[in-house]
Scaffold this motif. Sequence first.
Motif, PDB file in Angstrom:
ATOM      1  N   UNK A  94       0.864  -1.176   0.000  1.00  0.00           N
ATOM      2  CA  UNK A  94       0.000   0.000   0.000  1.00  0.00           C
ATOM      3  C   UNK A  94       0.902   1.227   0.000  1.00  0.00           C
ATOM      4  N   UNK A  95       0.477   2.331  -0.618  1.00  0.00           N
ATOM      5  CA  UNK A  95       1.329   3.523  -0.645  1.00  0.00           C
ATOM      6  C   UNK A  95       1.701   3.976   0.765  1.00  0.00           C
ATOM      7  N   UNK A  96       3.000   4.171   0.974  1.00  0.00           N
ATOM      8  CA  UNK A  96       3.501   4.620   2.267  1.00  0.00           C
ATOM      9  C   UNK A  96       3.649   3.523   3.300  1.00  0.00           C
ATOM     10  N   UNK A  97       3.430   2.282   2.928  1.00  0.00           N
ATOM     11  CA  UNK A  97       3.510   1.161   3.874  1.00  0.00           C
ATOM     12  C   UNK A  97       4.681   0.255   3.510  1.00  0.00           C
ATOM     13  N   UNK A  98       5.234  -0.405   4.491  1.00  0.00           N
ATOM     14  CA  UNK A  98       6.306  -1.359   4.270  1.00  0.00           C
ATOM     15  C   UNK A  98       5.853  -2.795   4.449  1.00  0.00           C
ATOM     16  N   UNK A  99       4.543  -3.013   4.607  1.00  0.00           N
ATOM     17  CA  UNK A  99       4.002  -4.348   4.825  1.00  0.00           C
ATOM     18  C   UNK A  99       3.653  -4.994   3.486  1.00  0.00           C
ATOM     19  N   UNK A 100       4.265  -6.143   3.213  1.00  0.00           N
ATOM     20  CA  UNK A 100       4.000  -6.873   1.977  1.00  0.00           C
ATOM     21  C   UNK A 100       2.624  -7.523   2.082  1.00  0.00           C
ATOM     22  N   UNK A 143       3.441  -2.427  -6.832  1.00  0.00           N
ATOM     23  CA  UNK A 143       4.080  -3.735  -6.982  1.00  0.00           C
ATOM     24  C   UNK A 143       5.575  -3.557  -7.184  1.00  0.00           C
ATOM     25  N   UNK A 144       6.360  -4.411  -6.489  1.00  0.00           N
ATOM     26  CA  UNK A 144       7.824  -4.345  -6.567  1.00  0.00           C
ATOM     27  C   UNK A 144       8.396  -5.736  -6.798  1.00  0.00           C
ATOM     28  N   UNK A 145       9.467  -5.769  -7.565  1.00  0.00           N
ATOM     29  CA  UNK A 145      10.206  -7.021  -7.771  1.00  0.00           C
ATOM     30  C   UNK A 145      11.181  -7.199  -6.614  1.00  0.00           C
ATOM     31  N   UNK A 146      11.181  -8.396  -6.027  1.00  0.00           N
ATOM     32  CA  UNK A 146      12.044  -8.696  -4.891  1.00  0.00           C
ATOM     33  C   UNK A 146      12.803  -9.988  -5.143  1.00  0.00           C
TER      34      UNK A 146
END
Length: 154
Positions: A94-100, A143-146
């Motif tokens: 979510x925007x501004x969140x670090x929780x996947x 969405x981010x690639x990890x």
Amino acid sequence: MLIGALLVASWVILVIRYPLRAVPISLGALLGLGVVAAWVIWQEQREEHLLAQLELRLTYEPASCPAAQPLRITLDNHSQRPLRTLSWEVGAYAPGSGLNLVTSNYDAPQYRGPGDLQPGQRWQSCAPLPPLRPGYRSSSLEFRAERLQGHFEE
């Protein structure tokens, strides 16, 4: 673990019993092991440096992708070597969140890049979304690639 303990115990016995022969051989083996470890670390750092030169963007675009695959993948190879293989996991935030917000990476689809991407080239494709936690809309997530793993041509 038992085999390792036996090897260490027998090495200690040999060093105590035959120090003039065991110490030079042990130092040679330790030097060889150090050279191999340094080479492996150098190779891993080289791969990480080349992976850092990739630009991988994931965007939610249901209008330009099929309904079953609304995640647009764009990959640019800015490195000097051809990319042979690439795989990654997708994280949703979510925007501004670090929780996947991906429920489980075990159920997530396998994300793989092109088989061959030359330097300076771009690859685009569509992919399915990973399973998300209930109550979140895909359109409102980032969405981010990890955990990128890739190999480049020598």
